[in-house]
Design an enzyme around this catalytic site. Sequence first.
Site, short mmCIF file in Angstrom:
data_model
loop_
_atom_site.label_atom_id
_atom_site.label_comp_id
_atom_site.label_asym_id
_atom_site.label_seq_id
_atom_site.Cartn_x
_atom_site.Cartn_y
_atom_site.Cartn_z
N ASN A 47 0.82 -1.21 0.00
CA ASN A 47 0.00 0.00 0.00
C ASN A 47 0.86 1.26 0.00
O ASN A 47 0.35 2.36 0.18
CB ASN A 47 -0.90 0.01 1.23
CG ASN A 47 -1.86 -1.16 1.26
OD1 ASN A 47 -2.37 -1.56 0.22
ND2 ASN A 47 -2.08 -1.73 2.43
N HIS A 59 -14.93 -1.46 5.16
CA HIS A 59 -13.85 -2.18 5.83
C HIS A 59 -14.28 -2.68 7.21
O HIS A 59 -15.10 -2.05 7.89
CB HIS A 59 -12.68 -1.21 5.98
CG HIS A 59 -11.39 -1.83 6.39
ND1 HIS A 59 -11.01 -1.92 7.71
CD2 HIS A 59 -10.39 -2.36 5.66
CE1 HIS A 59 -9.81 -2.48 7.77
NE2 HIS A 59 -9.41 -2.76 6.54
N GLU A 76 -16.44 4.19 2.14
CA GLU A 76 -15.04 4.42 1.82
C GLU A 76 -15.03 5.34 0.60
O GLU A 76 -15.96 5.30 -0.20
CB GLU A 76 -14.32 3.10 1.48
CG GLU A 76 -14.18 2.19 2.68
CD GLU A 76 -13.50 0.85 2.38
OE1 GLU A 76 -12.70 0.76 1.44
OE2 GLU A 76 -13.80 -0.10 3.12
N SER A 81 -11.38 -0.77 -0.81
CA SER A 81 -10.05 -1.38 -0.69
C SER A 81 -9.88 -2.65 -1.50
O SER A 81 -8.77 -2.95 -1.94
CB SER A 81 -9.73 -1.64 0.77
OG SER A 81 -10.72 -2.43 1.37
N ASP A 110 -14.05 7.03 4.82
CA ASP A 110 -12.70 6.55 5.10
C ASP A 110 -11.92 6.58 3.79
O ASP A 110 -12.26 5.87 2.85
CB ASP A 110 -12.80 5.12 5.66
CG ASP A 110 -11.44 4.48 5.86
OD1 ASP A 110 -10.41 5.16 5.70
OD2 ASP A 110 -11.41 3.27 6.18
N HIS A 122 -7.33 4.60 1.05
CA HIS A 122 -6.57 4.32 -0.16
C HIS A 122 -6.40 5.54 -1.07
O HIS A 122 -5.99 5.41 -2.22
CB HIS A 122 -7.21 3.16 -0.93
CG HIS A 122 -7.16 1.89 -0.13
ND1 HIS A 122 -6.02 1.12 -0.04
CD2 HIS A 122 -8.07 1.32 0.68
CE1 HIS A 122 -6.25 0.10 0.76
NE2 HIS A 122 -7.49 0.20 1.22
N LYS A 145 -0.58 3.98 4.45
CA LYS A 145 -0.63 3.56 3.06
C LYS A 145 0.11 4.58 2.19
O LYS A 145 1.32 4.52 2.11
CB LYS A 145 -2.08 3.30 2.66
CG LYS A 145 -2.55 2.02 3.37
CD LYS A 145 -3.99 1.69 3.28
CE LYS A 145 -4.23 0.41 4.07
NZ LYS A 145 -5.64 0.17 4.38
C1 LIG Z 1 -6.12 -0.47 5.55
C2 LIG Z 1 -7.44 0.09 5.86
C3 LIG Z 1 -7.73 0.58 7.13
C4 LIG Z 1 -6.79 0.38 8.28
O1 LIG Z 1 -5.76 1.32 8.26
P1 LIG Z 1 -4.41 0.96 9.05
O2 LIG Z 1 -3.74 2.28 9.18
O3 LIG Z 1 -3.67 -0.02 8.23
O4 LIG Z 1 -4.83 0.40 10.36
C5 LIG Z 1 -8.92 1.22 7.33
N1 LIG Z 1 -9.83 1.35 6.34
C6 LIG Z 1 -9.59 0.87 5.11
C7 LIG Z 1 -10.62 1.05 4.06
C8 LIG Z 1 -8.40 0.21 4.83
O5 LIG Z 1 -8.18 -0.30 3.63
#
Ligand SMILES: *Cc1c(COP(=O)(O)O)cnc(C)c1O
Length: 369
Positions: free
Chosen positions: A48, A132, A176, A180, A205, A208, A227
Amino acid sequence: MPALDDVLSEKIGKLKESKRFRSLVTATPAQGVRIKVEGKEYVSFASNDYLGLASHPDVVLAAAAVEGQHGAGASRLVTGNHPAYGALEAALAEAKGKEAALVFGSGYLANLGVIQALAGRGDAIFADKLIHACMLDGARLSGAELFRYPHNDYAALENLLHKHRGQFRHAWIVTETIFSMDGDRADIPRLRGLADVHEAWAYADDAHGLGDEDASALDVYIGTLSKSFGGYGGYVAGSRTLIDYITTTARPLIFATGLPANTMAGNLAALKAMQEEPWRRQRVMERARQFCAEMGLAAPESVIVPLVLGSEDAVLKAHAFLKERGFWVSAIRPPTVPEGTARLRFSFSALHSEAEVSALAKAVRECVA
Ligand SMILES: *Cc1c(COP(=O)(O)O)cnc(C)c1O
């Protein structure tokens, strides 16, 4: 009474039968996008670190330059609030055009803590079917009623809002920005419109995102520092009042130790690099587009490209084939994705060369032909 290990062994046996058993693989980062696994080097399409910032010299230097001690030693609300937090949060808030930001231990903890802090019994959460796991966990812990709408199906969401919104005090729409496991996008302006009509708040969120996602239509913006930032941590951005409230109520912030200061310094340097080197964003999208063009796939909406093969077996075989050719890709299986949609997931980096992407596409075509 049966022995604990016997009970667990039986469960593991079932997971292995359905090809869902997972175990840790030790992967050592090598040059650029390469990783070393069991003595062999692979070109990784499973990271990532989209912008290549994890190995950026400024980021590595900034993280190493923090002097004093290694760990934070306490929760941020006690004595763990190193000055590096303030600098990073001010820069994140400014970058997102929000009044304030608050850093959590990870993106997982940010979603878990923020949703649990904001929603409660008597409230409703309307969430995309594909959100997620950490948002689902937050929703469950919050005690709010959870409604799921089919992925990106806003007509279905509107129906749910029509039918149920009236019975609840407060309502949230949770999504999101970029999904993801599918790499496609939510229509945030459209969700904002629905939120306004149905008196709900909009929460997204952007784990990505490449750092350029517009947060202006959102009441609550969540990002990760793990990421595109190439570091570690997660954050929420919003109004000053929102951040003040979350600071005093979010359990993963209150009851867990702060991040080490060097991690924060690295994250701040990564934010600067992101802003000063826009070529990284352009380059990684070029690579994703190149791959899709060479594979005959539709143009990508993000740097994540899935190739759904269906069965766990097919995905594991394809993974092994590509590994043999020197490529490391993710084999994504249920329960991470819905039944029958096991897939290869390719993620691109600004550090991939055109030739590496071409070689991957050629190998994948051979493998799924
Ligand atoms: C990876 C991810 C997370 C978690 O983030 P981290 O910083 O790795 O804990 C949260 N939401 C989504 C959509 C993700 O892909």
